[in-house]
Design an enzyme around this catalytic site. Structure first.
Site, PDB file in Angstrom:
ATOM      1  N   HIS A  85      33.238 -14.350   8.002  1.00  0.00           N
ATOM      2  CA  HIS A  85      33.668 -15.264   6.931  1.00  0.00           C
ATOM      3  C   HIS A  85      34.209 -14.527   5.707  1.00  0.00           C
ATOM      4  CE1 HIS A  85      29.486 -14.139   6.487  1.00  0.00           C
ATOM      5  NE2 HIS A  85      29.631 -14.265   5.191  1.00  0.00           N
ATOM      6  N   CYS A 102      35.154  -7.129   8.213  1.00  0.00           N
ATOM      7  CA  CYS A 102      34.096  -7.898   7.561  1.00  0.00           C
ATOM      8  C   CYS A 102      34.143  -7.535   6.075  1.00  0.00           C
ATOM      9  CB  CYS A 102      32.722  -7.651   8.200  1.00  0.00           C
ATOM     10  SG  CYS A 102      32.035  -5.994   7.981  1.00  0.00           S
ATOM     11  N   GLY A 103      33.102  -7.830   5.325  1.00  0.00           N
ATOM     12  CA  GLY A 103      33.144  -7.571   3.893  1.00  0.00           C
ATOM     13  C   GLY A 103      33.352  -6.100   3.581  1.00  0.00           C
ATOM     14  N   GLY A 162      33.365  -3.763   6.263  1.00  0.00           N
ATOM     15  CA  GLY A 162      33.841  -3.122   7.495  1.00  0.00           C
ATOM     16  C   GLY A 162      32.728  -2.369   8.199  1.00  0.00           C
ATOM     17  N   GLY A 182      29.281  -3.348   8.933  1.00  0.00           N
ATOM     18  CA  GLY A 182      28.505  -4.079   9.946  1.00  0.00           C
ATOM     19  C   GLY A 182      29.297  -4.335  11.206  1.00  0.00           C
ATOM     20  N   HIS A 231      43.037  12.179  16.856  1.00  0.00           N
ATOM     21  CA  HIS A 231      41.963  13.124  17.192  1.00  0.00           C
ATOM     22  C   HIS A 231      40.788  12.487  17.936  1.00  0.00           C
ATOM     23  CE1 HIS A 231      43.089  16.274  13.871  1.00  0.00           C
ATOM     24  NE2 HIS A 231      44.140  15.885  14.586  1.00  0.00           N
ATOM     25  N   ASN A 232      40.406  11.272  17.550  1.00  0.00           N
ATOM     26  CA  ASN A 232      39.203  10.648  18.126  1.00  0.00           C
ATOM     27  C   ASN A 232      39.538   9.647  19.222  1.00  0.00           C
ATOM     28  OD1 ASN A 232      38.491  10.215  14.675  1.00  0.00           O
ATOM     29  ND2 ASN A 232      37.714  11.920  15.888  1.00  0.00           N
ATOM     30  N   ARG A 282      36.294  -6.609   1.259  1.00  0.00           N
ATOM     31  CA  ARG A 282      35.823  -6.549  -0.125  1.00  0.00           C
ATOM     32  C   ARG A 282      36.056  -5.172  -0.729  1.00  0.00           C
ATOM     33  NH1 ARG A 282      30.232  -9.763   1.385  1.00  0.00           N
ATOM     34  NH2 ARG A 282      31.068 -11.873   1.211  1.00  0.00           N
ATOM     35  N   ARG A 316      35.788  16.797  22.867  1.00  0.00           N
ATOM     36  CA  ARG A 316      34.950  16.171  21.831  1.00  0.00           C
ATOM     37  C   ARG A 316      34.805  14.673  22.078  1.00  0.00           C
ATOM     38  NH1 ARG A 316      38.596  19.775  17.744  1.00  0.00           N
ATOM     39  NH2 ARG A 316      37.695  21.758  18.379  1.00  0.00           N
TER      40      ARG A 316
HETATM   41  C1  RB5 Z   1      28.611 -10.722   4.709  1.00  0.00           C
HETATM   42  O1  RB5 Z   1      28.068 -11.154   3.518  1.00  0.00           O
HETATM   43  C2  RB5 Z   1      28.609  -9.203   4.767  1.00  0.00           C
HETATM   44  O2  RB5 Z   1      27.313  -8.736   4.874  1.00  0.00           O
HETATM   45  C3  RB5 Z   1      29.480  -8.706   5.886  1.00  0.00           C
HETATM   46  O3  RB5 Z   1      30.779  -9.206   5.726  1.00  0.00           O
HETATM   47  C4  RB5 Z   1      29.641  -7.207   6.008  1.00  0.00           C
HETATM   48  O4  RB5 Z   1      30.012  -6.647   4.790  1.00  0.00           O
HETATM   49  C5  RB5 Z   1      28.528  -6.489   6.661  1.00  0.00           C
HETATM   50  O5  RB5 Z   1      28.573  -5.275   6.886  1.00  0.00           O
END
Ligand code: RB5
Length: 153
Positions: free
Chosen positions: A9, A65-66, A68, A70, A98-99, A109, A136
């Site tokens: 989200h 994600c917020g 990146g 998670g 390389h990887n 964010r 590697r």
């Molecule tokens: C969501 O609030 C946030 O935790 C998720 O987007 C991300 O940043 C997690 O690593």
């Protein structure tokens, strides 16, 4: 080339911008969602995109994600996935070269839209160089399979 794309989200707006960018470039993609701003759990979407790359349905993947963090951690738990979190284009090029990274993660964010597009371009326009890097990358796979990497020395 077909690209798997997924997000939570926190990253819907950036995902939509990246999808538009891929369309403008005539690149094929599969959108695994979410397409809602309702709070959801990023591993659900990381998993879908990562499985599409693992199976060969898609060649490369982009997850957002917020931060990146998670979504990259979750994607990297799928065997065969090498997902690199990048905040600038040089790392995005080098992780392909390389990887042999097969997925790119970004933080909605953390970076702006123009930076994200530049990172995507760098990732998609770079190729794995093989050679000295292959051992590697094989070591990463060995660790994934429960082996010590020094078994490949
Ligand atoms: C969501 O609030 C946030 O935790 C998720 O987007 C991300 O940043 C997690 O690593």
């Amino acid at each position: 080339m077909k690209i798997a794309i997924a997000n939570d989200h926190a990253a819907l707006e950036l995902k939509n911008q990246i999808v538009k960018h891929l369309e403008e470039k005539g690149l094929e993609y599969v959108n695994f969602g979410t397409d809602s701003t309702e709070s959801i759990d990023y591993p659900l979407f990381a998993y879908k995109a990562a499985k599409a790359v693992q199976s060969g349905e898609c060649d490369l993947g982009i997850v957002i994600c917020g931060t990146g963090i998670g979504i990259s951690l979750a994607a990297n738990k799928v065997p065969g996935i090498r997902c690199a979190l990048c905040s600038e284009p040089l790392s995005a090029s080098l992780t392909r070269q390389h990887n042999n990274a097969n997925m790119l993660a970004m933080g909605a964010r953390v970076i702006g839209v123009e930076m994200a597009k530049a990172i995507v371009d760098a990732f998609l326009n770079s190729e794995y160089e093989g050679g000295r890097h292959q051992r590697r990358v094989n070591m990463i796979t060995a660790i994934e399979q429960g082996q010590a990497p020094d078994s490949l020395l």
